[in-house]
Design a protein around this motif. Structure first.
Motif, PDB file in Angstrom:
ATOM      1  N   LEU A 430      21.474  17.094  34.715  1.00  0.00           N
ATOM      2  CA  LEU A 430      22.869  17.128  34.833  1.00  0.00           C
ATOM      3  C   LEU A 430      23.549  17.720  34.061  1.00  0.00           C
ATOM      4  O   LEU A 430      24.737  18.108  34.440  1.00  0.00           O
ATOM      5  CB  LEU A 430      23.203  15.472  35.177  1.00  0.00           C
ATOM      6  CG  LEU A 430      24.796  15.157  35.480  1.00  0.00           C
ATOM      7  CD1 LEU A 430      25.174  15.965  36.782  1.00  0.00           C
ATOM      8  CD2 LEU A 430      24.838  13.533  35.314  1.00  0.00           C
ATOM      9  N   ASN A 431      23.262  17.407  32.784  1.00  0.00           N
ATOM     10  CA  ASN A 431      24.282  18.043  31.917  1.00  0.00           C
ATOM     11  C   ASN A 431      24.012  19.530  31.539  1.00  0.00           C
ATOM     12  O   ASN A 431      24.836  20.167  31.374  1.00  0.00           O
ATOM     13  CB  ASN A 431      23.633  17.359  30.593  1.00  0.00           C
ATOM     14  CG  ASN A 431      24.251  15.814  30.292  1.00  0.00           C
ATOM     15  OD1 ASN A 431      25.155  15.304  30.929  1.00  0.00           O
ATOM     16  ND2 ASN A 431      23.381  15.116  29.434  1.00  0.00           N
ATOM     17  N   GLN A 432      23.072  19.997  32.119  1.00  0.00           N
ATOM     18  CA  GLN A 432      22.586  21.549  31.905  1.00  0.00           C
ATOM     19  C   GLN A 432      22.989  22.262  33.547  1.00  0.00           C
ATOM     20  O   GLN A 432      22.802  23.515  33.638  1.00  0.00           O
ATOM     21  CB  GLN A 432      21.391  21.789  31.859  1.00  0.00           C
ATOM     22  CG  GLN A 432      20.927  21.196  30.419  1.00  0.00           C
ATOM     23  CD  GLN A 432      19.434  21.456  30.375  1.00  0.00           C
ATOM     24  OE1 GLN A 432      18.830  22.162  31.115  1.00  0.00           O
ATOM     25  NE2 GLN A 432      18.752  21.028  29.204  1.00  0.00           N
ATOM     26  N   SER A 433      23.752  21.523  34.433  1.00  0.00           N
ATOM     27  CA  SER A 433      23.985  22.109  35.746  1.00  0.00           C
ATOM     28  C   SER A 433      25.013  23.429  35.396  1.00  0.00           C
ATOM     29  O   SER A 433      26.072  23.209  34.772  1.00  0.00           O
ATOM     30  CB  SER A 433      24.620  20.967  36.564  1.00  0.00           C
ATOM     31  OG  SER A 433      24.028  19.984  36.688  1.00  0.00           O
ATOM     32  N   GLN A 434      24.877  24.274  36.361  1.00  0.00           N
ATOM     33  CA  GLN A 434      25.688  25.586  36.365  1.00  0.00           C
ATOM     34  C   GLN A 434      26.795  25.685  37.379  1.00  0.00           C
ATOM     35  O   GLN A 434      27.697  26.578  36.946  1.00  0.00           O
ATOM     36  CB  GLN A 434      24.596  26.764  36.344  1.00  0.00           C
ATOM     37  CG  GLN A 434      23.637  26.720  35.254  1.00  0.00           C
ATOM     38  CD  GLN A 434      24.131  26.901  33.907  1.00  0.00           C
ATOM     39  OE1 GLN A 434      25.036  27.597  33.729  1.00  0.00           O
ATOM     40  NE2 GLN A 434      23.518  26.158  32.718  1.00  0.00           N
ATOM     41  N   ASN A 435      26.785  24.944  38.277  1.00  0.00           N
ATOM     42  CA  ASN A 435      27.968  25.312  39.386  1.00  0.00           C
ATOM     43  C   ASN A 435      28.220  23.600  40.043  1.00  0.00           C
ATOM     44  O   ASN A 435      27.156  22.704  39.751  1.00  0.00           O
ATOM     45  CB  ASN A 435      27.224  26.144  40.185  1.00  0.00           C
ATOM     46  CG  ASN A 435      25.977  25.940  40.757  1.00  0.00           C
ATOM     47  OD1 ASN A 435      25.843  24.895  41.477  1.00  0.00           O
ATOM     48  ND2 ASN A 435      25.070  27.180  40.746  1.00  0.00           N
ATOM     49  N   SER A 436      28.787  23.756  41.010  1.00  0.00           N
ATOM     50  CA  SER A 436      29.258  22.505  41.722  1.00  0.00           C
ATOM     51  C   SER A 436      28.263  21.999  42.489  1.00  0.00           C
ATOM     52  O   SER A 436      27.823  20.802  42.395  1.00  0.00           O
ATOM     53  CB  SER A 436      30.377  22.864  42.632  1.00  0.00           C
ATOM     54  OG  SER A 436      31.646  23.278  41.781  1.00  0.00           O
ATOM     55  N   ARG A 437      27.387  22.735  43.092  1.00  0.00           N
ATOM     56  CA  ARG A 437      26.176  22.321  43.912  1.00  0.00           C
ATOM     57  C   ARG A 437      25.162  21.678  43.196  1.00  0.00           C
ATOM     58  O   ARG A 437      24.702  20.785  43.480  1.00  0.00           O
ATOM     59  CB  ARG A 437      25.697  23.564  44.648  1.00  0.00           C
ATOM     60  CG  ARG A 437      24.257  23.313  45.455  1.00  0.00           C
ATOM     61  CD  ARG A 437      24.569  22.240  46.421  1.00  0.00           C
ATOM     62  NE  ARG A 437      25.466  22.645  47.710  1.00  0.00           N
ATOM     63  CZ  ARG A 437      25.835  21.847  48.423  1.00  0.00           C
ATOM     64  NH1 ARG A 437      25.586  20.630  48.454  1.00  0.00           N
ATOM     65  NH2 ARG A 437      26.558  22.342  49.497  1.00  0.00           N
ATOM     66  N   GLU A 438      24.853  22.319  41.833  1.00  0.00           N
ATOM     67  CA  GLU A 438      23.891  21.727  41.171  1.00  0.00           C
ATOM     68  C   GLU A 438      24.060  20.548  40.682  1.00  0.00           C
ATOM     69  O   GLU A 438      23.587  19.405  40.337  1.00  0.00           O
ATOM     70  CB  GLU A 438      23.538  22.592  39.894  1.00  0.00           C
ATOM     71  CG  GLU A 438      22.765  23.795  40.370  1.00  0.00           C
ATOM     72  CD  GLU A 438      22.199  24.579  39.309  1.00  0.00           C
ATOM     73  OE1 GLU A 438      22.487  24.349  38.118  1.00  0.00           O
ATOM     74  OE2 GLU A 438      21.471  25.816  39.356  1.00  0.00           O
ATOM     75  N   THR A 439      25.810  20.383  39.987  1.00  0.00           N
ATOM     76  CA  THR A 439      26.253  19.064  39.624  1.00  0.00           C
ATOM     77  C   THR A 439      26.081  17.950  40.371  1.00  0.00           C
ATOM     78  O   THR A 439      25.616  17.049  40.251  1.00  0.00           O
ATOM     79  CB  THR A 439      27.699  19.309  39.198  1.00  0.00           C
ATOM     80  OG1 THR A 439      27.614  20.424  38.243  1.00  0.00           O
ATOM     81  CG2 THR A 439      28.245  18.045  38.453  1.00  0.00           C
ATOM     82  N   ALA A 440      26.337  18.474  41.956  1.00  0.00           N
ATOM     83  CA  ALA A 440      26.217  17.493  43.066  1.00  0.00           C
ATOM     84  C   ALA A 440      24.838  16.778  43.237  1.00  0.00           C
ATOM     85  O   ALA A 440      24.623  15.784  43.328  1.00  0.00           O
ATOM     86  CB  ALA A 440      26.944  17.718  44.393  1.00  0.00           C
ATOM     87  N   ASP A 441      24.004  17.768  43.255  1.00  0.00           N
ATOM     88  CA  ASP A 441      22.402  17.423  43.574  1.00  0.00           C
ATOM     89  C   ASP A 441      21.902  16.454  42.307  1.00  0.00           C
ATOM     90  O   ASP A 441      21.296  15.472  42.545  1.00  0.00           O
ATOM     91  CB  ASP A 441      21.858  18.698  43.627  1.00  0.00           C
ATOM     92  CG  ASP A 441      22.215  19.429  45.031  1.00  0.00           C
ATOM     93  OD1 ASP A 441      22.731  18.679  45.705  1.00  0.00           O
ATOM     94  OD2 ASP A 441      21.819  20.657  44.981  1.00  0.00           O
ATOM     95  N   HIS A 442      22.315  17.106  40.926  1.00  0.00           N
ATOM     96  CA  HIS A 442      21.579  16.327  39.704  1.00  0.00           C
ATOM     97  C   HIS A 442      22.278  15.018  39.758  1.00  0.00           C
ATOM     98  O   HIS A 442      21.755  13.940  39.345  1.00  0.00           O
ATOM     99  CB  HIS A 442      21.884  16.898  38.671  1.00  0.00           C
ATOM    100  CG  HIS A 442      20.870  18.407  38.594  1.00  0.00           C
ATOM    101  ND1 HIS A 442      19.742  18.334  39.211  1.00  0.00           N
ATOM    102  CD2 HIS A 442      21.111  19.584  38.196  1.00  0.00           C
ATOM    103  CE1 HIS A 442      19.214  19.580  39.207  1.00  0.00           C
ATOM    104  NE2 HIS A 442      20.073  20.511  38.463  1.00  0.00           N
TER     105      HIS A 442
END
Length: 455
Positions: A430-442
Motif C-alpha cells: 500500500l505504501n509503495q503504490s504508484q497510482n490511484s488504481r494500485e492504491t485502491a487495490d492494495h
C-alpha cells in the motif's frame, strides 16, 4: 438509485401510444380538412349528391366510361384546364358565377346547370329513406336563374307545365305558382321530342324550363316555341360542334376570338341530374354533351361544390398533408416514432437524479472520497489508511500501544496469510503504490486481511 419498476407493461404502453399518436394525427388532418371529409349527401343539387336532383349518377357514368372526374371543394380548380360543371343553388351570387366564367374564358369550357327544384331531405318530411335522399317541393322561380346569369348573358326563363296545370295556374304569378308547389313530378313525355346539336333527339320532361336571349344559341330546342333547354353563350368563340341547330350570328373579325372556350347553360336540370339519368336517351345525350365539350380540352371533368356550400380553403394543416410539404410531414412523423422507439427500448426504469450532497455519515465518506478522487490525491491517503488499519488490529488483539513497532508487526504477521500475503507485506504494498488504481487495490487487500483474520 432507480425508481420503482413501471406498473405498466411495455406492450400496453406502446399500444396506448400508437392509438394516441394516430388519433392526434387524424385530429390534425380532420381540423385542417374540415368539409373535405363530408360525403356531400345532403339532398341538394351538386355532383356529390345521390338525391333525385343531384348529379352523382352523371359523375359515375363518366367515370365508368373512362373519363377522369373530380369533385372540387377548392376555388383553385377554377384555373385548371378541363370541363368545369357549375351547379349553383338558388341563392348563388351572380357576381361570383360571372367571375368564374370570366377567369375560365381561356382555361377550359364551363357548363352552368341552373337549379330547377326546391327540395327537402326526406327525413325532414317524415319519410323513411337512405341518407341524402330528397323530395321535391316545387320548382325554383325563373327569376332566380335570370338573376344568376345577369352578369354573363341576358335571358328570360319560363317553366312550361302540362295543360291541366296551366289552366289551374291561369292568372297567377310565377312566384305564387312556385309557392303552391304544384306538379312536383317530372316524368318524360315520349310524344314531345326535342332536337339536339350534339346527339340524338330526346324526350322532354313533363315540366321543363326553357330560356331565350339575344346572345344565347340553342343546343337543345323546344319543338313548341323554339326556345332553348340547353344553350351556349354567343360570345365570339368558334364552337363548330355546338352550332348544329343555331349557329353564331357574330361575323365581324373584331368580335371573334378563336381562343375562347364555350359557356354552356342548362336551363332544365332534369336533362343532367339523377332523375334524367334514369332515362336511357337522356343519359346518352348528357354523355354526348359532356363529350362534345371535353373534346376541346385535355383536362378532367370537374364538378364544382363550392357554390353549394361544400368548399374549403387551404390552410397550414391541409398544406402539411399535401405535396410538397407531405414529405416533410412524413419525416417528422418517422422521427417522432424513432424517438418513441428509443425511449421504449432503453435499459431498465428511469434513474433518479442523485443529490449533490447526500445525508449521514456514509454520505460524508462518499463525498470526501469523491472529492479526493476528483483532485487525484488518492496516493496521499495510503499511509494514513494503512496506519488506521494497523491501529484497529492492535486494539482488537489487545496489544500494548507502547510496545516496539517491529514486535507489533511480528505479532500481526503471526495471525496468518490472506491470498498469500501477511500484514507487513500488504502494508508495504500500500505504501509503495504508484497510482490511484494500485492504491485502491492494495487498500482493499489490506481491509480484506483485517476482515478475514480479525473481523
Amino acid at each position: 438509485m432507480s425508481v420503482q419498476a413501471n406498473p405498466f407493461k411495455r406492450t400496453t404502453i406502446m399500444i396506448m401510444f400508437a392509438i394516441g399518436f394516430a388519433a392526434f394525427v387524424a385530429l390534425l388532418y380532420g381540423l385542417g380538412a374540415g368539409d373535405n371529409l363530408s360525403s356531400g349527401r345532403n339532398g341538394q343539387a351538386h355532383g356529390a349528391s345521390n338525391s333525385l336532383v343531384g348529379y352523382k349518377a352523371l359523375a359515375n357514368l363518366l367515370e365508368k366510361t373512362g373519363r377522369e372526374v373530380k369533385l372540387s371543394r377548392s376555388a383553385a380548380a377554377i384555373d385548371e384546364p378541363g370541363l368545369l360543371i357549375l351547379t349553383p343553388n338558388a341563392y348563388a351570387e351572380a357576381e361570383k358565377i360571372a367571375e368564374i366564367v370570366q377567369e375560365r374564358a381561356y382555361a377550359g369550357p364551363t357548363m352552368i346547370i341552373l337549379p330547377k327544384w326546391q327540395v327537402a331531405t326526406t327525413n325532414l318530411v317524415g319519410m323513411e329513406s337512405k341518407k341524402g335522399w330528397a323530395t321535391r317541393l316545387g320548382t325554383v322561380p325563373g327569376e332566380s336563374g335570370v338573376r344568376m346569369l345577369s352578369d354573363i348573358v341576358d335571358v328570360e326563363l319560363q317553366t312550361i307545365r302540362p295543360e291541366e296545370d296551366q289552366k289551374a295556374n291561369k292568372g297567377k304569378s310565377k312566384a305564387v305558382i312556385a309557392s303552391e308547389r304544384q306538379s312536383t313530378q317530372s316524368d318524360f313525355n315520349p310524344s314531345e321530342i326535342a332536337n339536339s346539336a350534339v346527339g340524338d333527339p330526346i324526350p322532354l320532361p313533363e315540366i321543363h324550363n326553357t330560356m331565350i336571349g339575344d346572345y344565347l344559341r340553342n343546343i337543345v330546342e323546344d319543338p313548341e316555341n323554339g326556345e332553348s333547354l340547353i344553350g351556349y353563350v354567343d360570345d365570339g368563340g368558334i364552337y363548330d360542334n355546338l352550332e348544329g341547330l343555331d349557329p353564331s350570328v357574330l361575323t365581324a373579325d373584331d368580335e371573334i376570338d378563336s381562343a375562347y372556350y364555350p359557356v354552356v347553360i342548362v336551363a332544365d336540370a332534369d336533362l343532367m341530374n339523377n332523375t334524367g339519368m334514369g332515362n336511357e336517351k337522356i343519359a346518352r345525350h348528357a354523355y354526348d354533351l359532356v363529350t362534345a365539350l371535353q373534346a376541346q380540352t385535355d383536362g378532367p371533368i370537374i364538378f364544382d361544390l363550392t357554390l353549394n356550400g361544400l368548399g374549403s380553403s387551404d390552410n397550414l394543416l391541409t398544406l402539411a398533408f399535401k405535396p410538397p410539404f407531405l414529405s416533410a410531414t412524413i419525416c417528422l412523423i418517422i422521427a417522432a416514432l424513432a424517438a418513441a422507439w428509443m425511449a421504449f427500448n432503453r435499459f431498465g426504469p428511469p434513474v433518479r437524479e442523485r443529490r449533490s450532497i447526500d445525508f449521514g455519515k456514509t454520505a460524508l465518506v462518499n463525498n470526501s472520497a469523491g472529492f479526493i478522487h476528483r483532485m487525484r490525491r488518492e496516493h496521499m491517503v495510503a499511509d494514513p489508511y494503512g496506519e488506521m488499519i494497523r491501529d484497529e488490529a492492535i486494539r482488537a488483539l489487545g496489544l500494548s500501544s507502547s510496545a516496539d513497532r517491529e514486535e507489533q508487526n511480528r505479532k500481526l504477521d503471526m495471525l496468518g496469510e490472506v491470498d498469500g500475503y501477511r500484514f507487513t507485506a500488504l502494508l508495504n504494498n500500500l505504501n509503495q503504490s504508484q497510482n490511484s488504481r494500485e492504491t485502491a487495490d492494495h487498500a482493499a487487500a489490506l481491509y480484506n486481511w483485517k476482515k478475514e483474520l480479525i473481523g
